[in-house]
Design a protein around this motif. Structure first.
Motif, mmCIF file in Angstrom:
data_model
loop_
_atom_site.group_PDB
_atom_site.id
_atom_site.type_symbol
_atom_site.label_atom_id
_atom_site.label_comp_id
_atom_site.label_asym_id
_atom_site.label_seq_id
_atom_site.Cartn_x
_atom_site.Cartn_y
_atom_site.Cartn_z
ATOM 1 N N CYS A 7 0.840 -1.195 0.000
ATOM 2 C CA CYS A 7 0.000 0.000 0.000
ATOM 3 C C CYS A 7 0.876 1.247 0.000
ATOM 4 N N PRO A 9 0.589 4.637 1.579
ATOM 5 C CA PRO A 9 -0.217 5.383 2.550
ATOM 6 C C PRO A 9 -0.479 6.816 2.143
ATOM 7 N N ARG A 10 -1.561 7.349 2.644
ATOM 8 C CA ARG A 10 -1.997 8.706 2.301
ATOM 9 C C ARG A 10 -0.970 9.763 2.691
ATOM 10 N N THR A 11 -0.103 9.449 3.655
ATOM 11 C CA THR A 11 0.869 10.409 4.162
ATOM 12 C C THR A 11 2.142 10.477 3.339
ATOM 13 N N ILE A 35 -3.873 4.698 -1.510
ATOM 14 C CA ILE A 35 -4.858 5.069 -0.495
ATOM 15 C C ILE A 35 -5.300 6.509 -0.725
ATOM 16 N N PHE A 294 0.451 -3.100 4.368
ATOM 17 C CA PHE A 294 0.331 -1.690 4.756
ATOM 18 C C PHE A 294 1.456 -1.338 5.726
ATOM 19 N N PRO A 297 2.968 4.550 8.408
ATOM 20 C CA PRO A 297 2.592 5.747 7.647
ATOM 21 C C PRO A 297 3.684 6.802 7.573
#
Length: 315
Positions: A7, A9-11, A35, A294, A297
């Motif tokens: 994944c 991550p959004r960060t 994400i 995942f 982050p």
């Protein structure tokens, strides 16, 4: 055979996505999962960058909120992304966090109804149909995509809970389950969906691989303690959840670090590389077709996990 990947991550900074995608592609991993969360980076843009910078990597989008874009625009984006990497794009749609939807002024009265209308409409548009529809959330007047996919990808719903899973079983091609998607939770979700034939199951698996178990457990314990307090269905489906919560309530993070290693293996790809492989095996046995590992982050801690993803993919 379960497809294995990582994944994004959004960060993580957007500019990293091409390098991550290329490393996964060249290193033998199967997938990259993007994400999208409000108000971080935009998922379709990152998917586009990942698809166009790779040759064989499947790129999943987990997930766009149903009401953040109109159904027609969502269908246009999905068709365009599929054209950039035919057969290599897996789209996901979800309710979206309702407080975020409220911040944008698009919070529906019924998230379930909105998701059904959007999913059904997008599916029909991707199939090349001309769609007219007047619903509670979706309005379409003779809308037809100019270039629908030759073979539309399955739409996966990023949902949790019995009603939403049942909806996915009725109107979607599968589900994408958020981390920590444990094997018991996967089985429970598919059962709620009605176990339809050909149902695609993608999951995000919590990942923390270290040279020794204790270091991995110590790193992950604060996150796990927070999740235990939230009582998410991914964890409450575990047969030992009540025992784990009592242990945490009594001894805090130290109690989690000292709990049985097979509990950790059930929760995620946490521990040594062998432990991570064992977790993936539990997901495969539960019927999962796509696993996105995942990582942490924080980029400086999470990005080095990519090397372990590649090691797992090449086992």
């Amino acid at each position: 055979m379960t497809a294995l990947g990582m994944c994004f991550p959004r960060t993580y900074p957007a500019a990293l996505v091409t390098d991550v995608a290329r490393r996964l592609d060249r290193g033998g991993a199967d997938e990259l999962w993007i994400i999208e969360d409000c108000f971080f980076t935009a998922g379709p843009s990152l998917v586009s960058a990942a698809l166009t910078s790779t040759e064989r990597l499947t790129v999943g989008l987990g997930i766009v909120p149903a009401v953040a874009r109109t159904a027609a625009v969502t269908a246009m984006e999905f068709a365009t992304l599929d054209a950039l990497g035919p057969g290599r794009f897996l789209p996901g749609i979800g309710h979206g966090v309702q407080s975020w939807m409220g911040q944008m002024g698009v919070r529906p009265k019924s998230p379930l109804t909105a998701l059904e209308e959007v999913t059904t409409s997008v599916t029909r548009l991707l199939a090349g149909e001309e769609v007219s529809f007047e619903g509670k959330t979706v309005f379409l007047d003779k809308v037809k995509l100019d270039a629908p996919p030759a073979e539309a990808p399955p739409i996966l719903l990023g949902v949790q809970g019995p009603k939403s899973m049942a909806l996915a079983g009725r109107v979607a091609g599968g589900v994408v389950l958020a981390e920590p998607a444990t094997a018991p939770y996967v089985r429970q979700s598919v059962e709620y969906a009605g176990s339809p034939e050909g149902f695609v199951v993608a999951v995000f698996a919590a990942m923390c691989v270290r040279p020794d178990r204790k270091t991995a457990y110590e790193w992950t314990a604060p996150w796990l303690g927070w999740r235990i307090g939230e009582r998410p269905p991914q964890l409450t489906a575990l047969p030992f959840f009540d025992e784990m919560k009592k242990l945490y309530d009594a001894s805090g993070e130290a109690g989690l670090v000292g709990m049985p290693s097979d509990w950790w293996t059930a929760i995620g790809a946490i521990g040594t590389l062998d432990d991570a492989a064992a977790h993936v095996e539990t997901l495969e046995a539960a019927g999962v077709q796509h696993v996105g590992l995942f990582p942490d982050p924080e980029v400086e801690h999470g990005l080095p996990q990519l090397d372990y993803v590649l090691e797992l993919a090449n086992r």
